[in-house]
Design a protein around this motif. Structure first.
Motif, PDB file in Angstrom:
ATOM      1  N   THR A   1       0.837  -1.203   0.000  1.00  0.00           N
ATOM      2  CA  THR A   1       0.000   0.000   0.000  1.00  0.00           C
ATOM      3  C   THR A   1       0.869   1.250   0.000  1.00  0.00           C
TER       4      THR A   1
ATOM      5  N   LYS B   1      -6.780  -5.418   0.409  1.00  0.00           N
ATOM      6  CA  LYS B   1      -6.727  -5.166   1.852  1.00  0.00           C
ATOM      7  C   LYS B   1      -6.496  -3.689   2.194  1.00  0.00           C
ATOM      8  N   ALA B   2      -5.940  -2.941   1.235  1.00  0.00           N
ATOM      9  CA  ALA B   2      -5.558  -1.560   1.536  1.00  0.00           C
ATOM     10  C   ALA B   2      -6.775  -0.687   1.830  1.00  0.00           C
ATOM     11  N   SER B   3      -6.605   0.292   2.727  1.00  0.00           N
ATOM     12  CA  SER B   3      -7.700   1.212   3.031  1.00  0.00           C
ATOM     13  C   SER B   3      -7.700   2.359   2.024  1.00  0.00           C
ATOM     14  N   VAL B   4      -8.794   2.460   1.258  1.00  0.00           N
ATOM     15  CA  VAL B   4      -8.894   3.508   0.239  1.00  0.00           C
ATOM     16  C   VAL B   4      -8.931   4.885   0.901  1.00  0.00           C
ATOM     17  N   ALA B   5      -9.695   4.989   2.007  1.00  0.00           N
ATOM     18  CA  ALA B   5      -9.828   6.289   2.661  1.00  0.00           C
ATOM     19  C   ALA B   5      -8.479   6.734   3.235  1.00  0.00           C
ATOM     20  N   GLY B   6      -7.799   5.809   3.914  1.00  0.00           N
ATOM     21  CA  GLY B   6      -6.506   6.155   4.509  1.00  0.00           C
ATOM     22  C   GLY B   6      -5.518   6.588   3.448  1.00  0.00           C
TER      23      GLY B   6
ATOM     24  N   THR C   1     -19.799   0.057   0.032  1.00  0.00           N
ATOM     25  CA  THR C   1     -19.374  -0.292   1.393  1.00  0.00           C
ATOM     26  C   THR C   1     -18.384  -1.449   1.347  1.00  0.00           C
TER      27      THR C   1
ATOM     28  N   LEU D   1     -14.950  -0.038   0.078  1.00  0.00           N
ATOM     29  CA  LEU D   1     -14.224   0.901   0.938  1.00  0.00           C
ATOM     30  C   LEU D   1     -13.837   0.269   2.269  1.00  0.00           C
ATOM     31  N   ASN D   2     -14.419  -0.836   2.584  1.00  0.00           N
ATOM     32  CA  ASN D   2     -14.268  -1.498   3.887  1.00  0.00           C
ATOM     33  C   ASN D   2     -13.952  -0.562   5.052  1.00  0.00           C
ATOM     34  N   MET D   3     -14.830   0.459   5.199  1.00  0.00           N
ATOM     35  CA  MET D   3     -14.715   1.338   6.360  1.00  0.00           C
ATOM     36  C   MET D   3     -16.020   1.329   7.141  1.00  0.00           C
TER      37      MET D   3
END
Ligand code: TRP
Length: 469
Positions: free
Chosen positions: A26, A270-275, A434, A437-439
């Motif tokens: 990431t 697995k990476a957080s898109v928002a982060g 959802t 984005l897995n948030m």
């Protein structure tokens, strides 16, 4: 028999990552996307428009635009890209087919493809100027004022006008930038893009911090520059400035043209898109502000005006450099920094076109990159000549270079951003969003979706209409 991309399963991006096609991590993705965002927009354009539109209040409005409009669309682009798992055109086709929407949404991908082609053709010409200036600084021409027997100011504007009047020199810079871009993109995501940004992005950040330090130590105008950039004077703010700020937020974050979708298509599930998006937008904004803090103290120390337009970096700043101690070395480092920032952006503009050609025509990466790059190089000659040989040839009162800039930055970029916001906010199902984005479904997700549905479309729609009128 080849399978139409629309019928391939979702999630291919995550399966691709382990076998060496995607980003290795990431952080590699964030570095590459931040490199894309940081470019001529931050170092050349942001300081000169901030200067033109009066400083602090403009900067504040710009920051609001980045957070409220740019960041949500950046997240949407990365999420769409990862979910689509293929080149942007294919991705829109597949995502739409999956949920039973019209395949015509692929139009957004096509617009992005045309936009990136046009954008890179003239961006590369301006990036070439930074190589010319790097050469002028290293060879001593930049400060060879005595030979001209004129004032530094006159020398610098002669030098810049001379560069623009010389098609051969412009072609040389443009060709070098395109050759480097093709060489990097041709080597693939890990072997090319990732390796290039691992060296260049930290390198350019270190150079920038050094330049800011120099501006603070070598002049007594650092406080004045900080006041200019951070103390808002709202009486100086016009409606036009607000629209310029919003348009620039798009350009600076590289959103609206599906370039970030292409980068997202190589991102691990697995990476957080928002982060990642917050990190990218954060680096981009900090670099723009630091560029202002590196440039304005030097400009102010020499009594020069901040609002001198596109010539700020190539005329005003060199005048200032010519009068400070160690100016020649600092100027060389500055233009090296500019060239590196431009190059980490040009590679991101060539990537989506390459990815499309690779997947559509089943070409090797080297072949796809070469084809796209050569086409763009040839188109760039139109921009080169519009500064000299074909200066008089105009459409709607604009020469070729200005016309391409207008069509891409003022029409295709906001239009693409608007359509991406509508697609992610209103067409794609909430479930798809959802899960991508897995948030969770908490207030962060809700805020993002509200911005995408209700804030981005009207505000971007307004700039679009304004620009067209
Ligand atoms: N963001 C880059 C800059 O500030 C330019 C850029 C790179 C770009 N890729 C893009 C702009 C894609 C729009 C779309 O210089």
């Amino acid at each position: 028999m080849s399978i139409p991309a629309e019928s391939l399963p979702i999630g291919v991006a995550s399966e691709r990552a382990p076998n060496g096609r995607g980003w290795s991590s990431t952080s590699a993705f964030v570095l590459a996307a931040a490199g894309s965002a940081v470019g001529l927009g931050n170092v050349w354009k942001f300081p000169y428009i901030a200067g033109e539109y009066g400083g602090g209040a403009f900067v504040l409005v710009y920051l609001v635009c980045v957070v409220v409009i740019g960041l949500p669309i950046l997240m949407a682009e990365i999420a769409l890209g990862r979910r689509g798992g293929h080149s942007p055109i294919h991705a829109f086709g597949r995502l739409s087919a999956q949920e039973g929407h019209s395949k015509h949404w692929r139009m957004i991908g096509w617009m992005g493809l045309v936009g990136t082609l046009l954008l890179l053709s003239f961006y590369s010409v301006v990036a070439g100027w930074s190589l010319s200036y790097l050469w002028y600084a290293l060879s001593g021409q930049l400060f060879a004022i005595a030979a001209d027997a004129v004032s530094p100011a006159e020398h610098m504007s002669n030098l810049f006008d001379g560069l623009l009047a010389d098609p051969i020199e412009l072609i040389l810079g443009h060709s070098l930038i395109m050759a480097l871009t093709i060489a990097v993109v041709g080597k693939g995501v890990r072997g090319g893009l990732e390796r290039a940004v691992r060296g260049m992005v930290p390198g350019l950040l270190i150079l920038l911090v050094g330049l800011v330090g120099y501006a603070a130590v070598a002049t007594d105008q650092f406080a004045a520059a900080a006041t200019f950039l951070f103390q808002p004077d709202f009486s100086a703010l016009t409606g036009h400035a607000v629209l310029v700020a919003l348009g620039h937020a798009f350009f600076s974050l590289s959103v609206g043209m599906t370039a970030m979708m292409a980068y997202g298509s190589y991102l691990d599930q697995k990476a957080s898109v928002a982060g990642a998006s917050v990190a990218i937008a954060g680096v981009d904004t900090v670099v723009a502000l630091l560029a202002g803090l590196a440039i304005f103290p030097i400009v102010f120390a020499h009594g020069l005006a901040p609002g001198s337009g596109p010539g700020l970096l190539f005329v005003t700043l060199p005048i200032a450099f010519s009068e400070v101690s160690g100016g020649a070395i600092v100027a060389a480092l500055f233009f090296l920094f500019l060239a590196m920032a431009a190059l980490t952006s040009t590679i991101s503009v060539l990537e989506p076109i390459t990815e499309y050609l690779e997947q559509r025509f089943h070409r090797s990466r080297a072949m796809a990159t070469g084809m796209a790059g050569t086409m763009i190089w040839a188109l760039g000659l139109g921009s080169v000549f519009s500064f000299n040989l074909t200066k008089e040839v105009q459409w709607f009162g604009l020469n070729f270079f200005d016309l391409l800039d207008f069509v891409t930055s003022h029409v295709l970029l906001p239009l693409g951003g608007l359509l991406i916001a509508l697609y992610a906010g209103r067409i794609l199902s909430k479930e798809a969003l959802t899960s991508e984005l897995n948030m969770g479904d908490g207030y962060l997700f809700k805020t993002w979706r509200i911005l995408l549905r209700y804030v981005c479309p009207p505000s971007v729609g307004i700039i679009l209409i304004y620009n067209l009128l």
